[in-house]
Design a protein around this motif. Sequence first.
Motif, PDB file in Angstrom:
ATOM      1  N   ALA A   9       1.123  -1.335  -0.335  1.00  9.31           N
ATOM      2  CA  ALA A   9       0.430  -0.140   0.189  1.00  9.31           C
ATOM      3  C   ALA A   9       1.051   1.123  -0.067  1.00  9.31           C
ATOM      4  O   ALA A   9      -0.112   1.951  -0.106  1.00  9.31           O
ATOM      5  N   GLU A  10       1.969   1.371   0.585  1.00  9.93           N
ATOM      6  CA  GLU A  10       2.856   2.342   0.437  1.00  9.93           C
ATOM      7  C   GLU A  10       3.447   2.868  -0.976  1.00  9.93           C
ATOM      8  O   GLU A  10       4.421   3.592  -0.610  1.00  9.93           O
ATOM      9  N   TRP A  11       3.550   1.873  -1.740  1.00  9.80           N
ATOM     10  CA  TRP A  11       4.258   2.118  -3.458  1.00  9.80           C
ATOM     11  C   TRP A  11       2.409   2.157  -4.145  1.00  9.80           C
ATOM     12  O   TRP A  11       2.824   0.998  -4.632  1.00  9.80           O
ATOM     13  N   PRO A  12       1.673   3.074  -4.148  1.00 10.75           N
ATOM     14  CA  PRO A  12       0.323   3.473  -4.558  1.00 10.75           C
ATOM     15  C   PRO A  12       1.397   2.837  -5.996  1.00 10.75           C
ATOM     16  O   PRO A  12       1.390   3.619  -6.431  1.00 10.75           O
ATOM     17  N   GLY A  13      -0.010   1.731  -7.056  1.00  8.99           N
ATOM     18  CA  GLY A  13       0.894   1.118  -7.729  1.00  8.99           C
ATOM     19  C   GLY A  13       1.190  -0.207  -8.135  1.00  8.99           C
ATOM     20  O   GLY A  13       1.058  -0.064  -9.950  1.00  8.99           O
ATOM     21  N   GLY A  44      13.295 -10.560   6.921  1.00 12.36           N
ATOM     22  CA  GLY A  44      13.216 -11.234   8.078  1.00 12.36           C
ATOM     23  C   GLY A  44      14.610 -10.661   9.257  1.00 12.36           C
ATOM     24  O   GLY A  44      14.028 -10.464  10.077  1.00 12.36           O
ATOM     25  N   ARG A  45      14.533  -9.552   9.080  1.00  8.12           N
ATOM     26  CA  ARG A  45      15.968  -8.859   9.837  1.00  8.12           C
ATOM     27  C   ARG A  45      15.199  -7.854  10.931  1.00  8.12           C
ATOM     28  O   ARG A  45      14.046  -7.055  10.413  1.00  8.12           O
ATOM     29  N   PRO A  46      15.931  -7.704  12.464  1.00 14.42           N
ATOM     30  CA  PRO A  46      15.279  -6.277  12.436  1.00 14.42           C
ATOM     31  C   PRO A  46      16.024  -5.461  12.334  1.00 14.42           C
ATOM     32  O   PRO A  46      16.570  -5.064  10.881  1.00 14.42           O
ATOM     33  N   ILE A  47      14.859  -4.316  13.037  1.00 13.23           N
ATOM     34  CA  ILE A  47      14.921  -3.167  12.124  1.00 13.23           C
ATOM     35  C   ILE A  47      16.629  -2.532  12.230  1.00 13.23           C
ATOM     36  O   ILE A  47      16.775  -2.283  11.214  1.00 13.23           O
ATOM     37  N   ARG A  78      12.986   4.379   3.316  1.00 11.42           N
ATOM     38  CA  ARG A  78      13.471   3.138   2.408  1.00 11.42           C
ATOM     39  C   ARG A  78      13.078   1.970   2.385  1.00 11.42           C
ATOM     40  O   ARG A  78      13.033   1.161   1.997  1.00 11.42           O
ATOM     41  N   PHE A  79      11.955   0.605   3.863  1.00  8.42           N
ATOM     42  CA  PHE A  79      11.414   0.437   3.612  1.00  8.42           C
ATOM     43  C   PHE A  79       9.858   0.746   4.988  1.00  8.42           C
ATOM     44  O   PHE A  79      10.309   1.570   5.361  1.00  8.42           O
ATOM     45  N   VAL A  80       9.162  -0.572   4.718  1.00 14.28           N
ATOM     46  CA  VAL A  80       7.317   0.026   5.312  1.00 14.28           C
ATOM     47  C   VAL A  80       7.215  -1.272   6.541  1.00 14.28           C
ATOM     48  O   VAL A  80       7.191  -2.562   5.819  1.00 14.28           O
ATOM     49  N   GLY A  81       7.506  -1.773   7.635  1.00 12.43           N
ATOM     50  CA  GLY A  81       7.618  -2.689   8.157  1.00 12.43           C
ATOM     51  C   GLY A  81       9.121  -3.485   7.775  1.00 12.43           C
ATOM     52  O   GLY A  81       9.999  -3.113   7.362  1.00 12.43           O
ATOM     53  N   PRO A  82       8.545  -4.918   7.520  1.00 12.85           N
ATOM     54  CA  PRO A  82       9.543  -5.985   6.150  1.00 12.85           C
ATOM     55  C   PRO A  82       9.351  -5.249   5.409  1.00 12.85           C
ATOM     56  O   PRO A  82      10.453  -6.574   5.051  1.00 12.85           O
ATOM     57  N   VAL A  83       9.411  -4.644   4.469  1.00 10.98           N
ATOM     58  CA  VAL A  83       8.969  -4.543   3.221  1.00 10.98           C
ATOM     59  C   VAL A  83       9.804  -3.461   2.336  1.00 10.98           C
ATOM     60  O   VAL A  83      10.093  -2.268   2.828  1.00 10.98           O
ATOM     61  N   LEU A  84      10.787  -3.961   1.765  1.00 13.21           N
ATOM     62  CA  LEU A  84      11.287  -2.714   0.395  1.00 13.21           C
ATOM     63  C   LEU A  84      11.553  -3.393  -0.834  1.00 13.21           C
ATOM     64  O   LEU A  84      11.381  -4.634  -1.337  1.00 13.21           O
ATOM     65  N   VAL A  85      11.247  -2.371  -1.620  1.00 14.45           N
ATOM     66  CA  VAL A  85      11.655  -2.423  -2.719  1.00 14.45           C
ATOM     67  C   VAL A  85      12.727  -1.704  -3.381  1.00 14.45           C
ATOM     68  O   VAL A  85      13.214  -0.583  -3.123  1.00 14.45           O
TER      69      VAL A  85
END
Length: 255
Positions: A9-13, A44-47, A78-85
């Motif tokens: 959701a944080e990367w619309p589209g 799965g890594r800590p922040i 740069r990332f949201v929760g565990p998700v990065l692009v």
Amino acid sequence: MQNPLVDMAEWPGLELLDPLTGGHRNPVFLARYRGRSVVVRQSGRPIPTLEWELDLLEHLDSNGVRVPRIVPAADGRRFVGPVLVQEFLPGGPPRTEADWRNVLAVLRDVHALGVGWTQRPGFASARSLLIESVGGDVDLGAMPSDAAALVQAAWLPVLDGALETVVHGDPGGGNVLVAEDGSVGLIDWDEARVDVPAFDLAGPYLELTDLGVRDEAWRDAMVAGLAWEAATCWRAEPVYARRRLAELRTALKSQ
């Protein structure tokens, strides 16, 4: 496609396309975002551990090493929760002696740029793991005591007098991309840490050996690399780890 494990959701589209092979421990997907190909990864890594990785990639990129750049979320994170692009790096696996020689050159650039870098939070070098039992994905206490002792003994030759620096941690064929112009890109820095360079060189040395290039000076690094893979995969990939341990026993008997 939609995947319940990944919230985009944080990367619309952004459109998830296909799962990518090689993500043994974390889901990885090819996706499309704002007209370009990107890679979506769930870490799965800590922040603090993930922040260390992304800081390192920015450092390497700014110094000319070809690594995937972060594609920030709409709000700049740069990332949201565990998700990065990250951007998609084109290229294929190294195939020739010249390719692997280029890989070695890039890894040595990484090692030169990583001198003085602080240890990744929660990780430990092989030198530290001669005293400690846990660091990163390694838990020597989870291994049979004789197997843990064998692994530590296999590390000793490459630790003697070696300077610790940043290492990629898993520069095998799946994480190395050779572009059409011959430039080398390194992806999947999930196992990066501060350690001695021999652990990065073991995989390319083995690939060169398989191509018929022989050098006895490489042997200690290759044996140490086998030992590291057995230890780091013991919990996450037990079948693979036990196979590597068997190969390590064979290699040590032949010395």
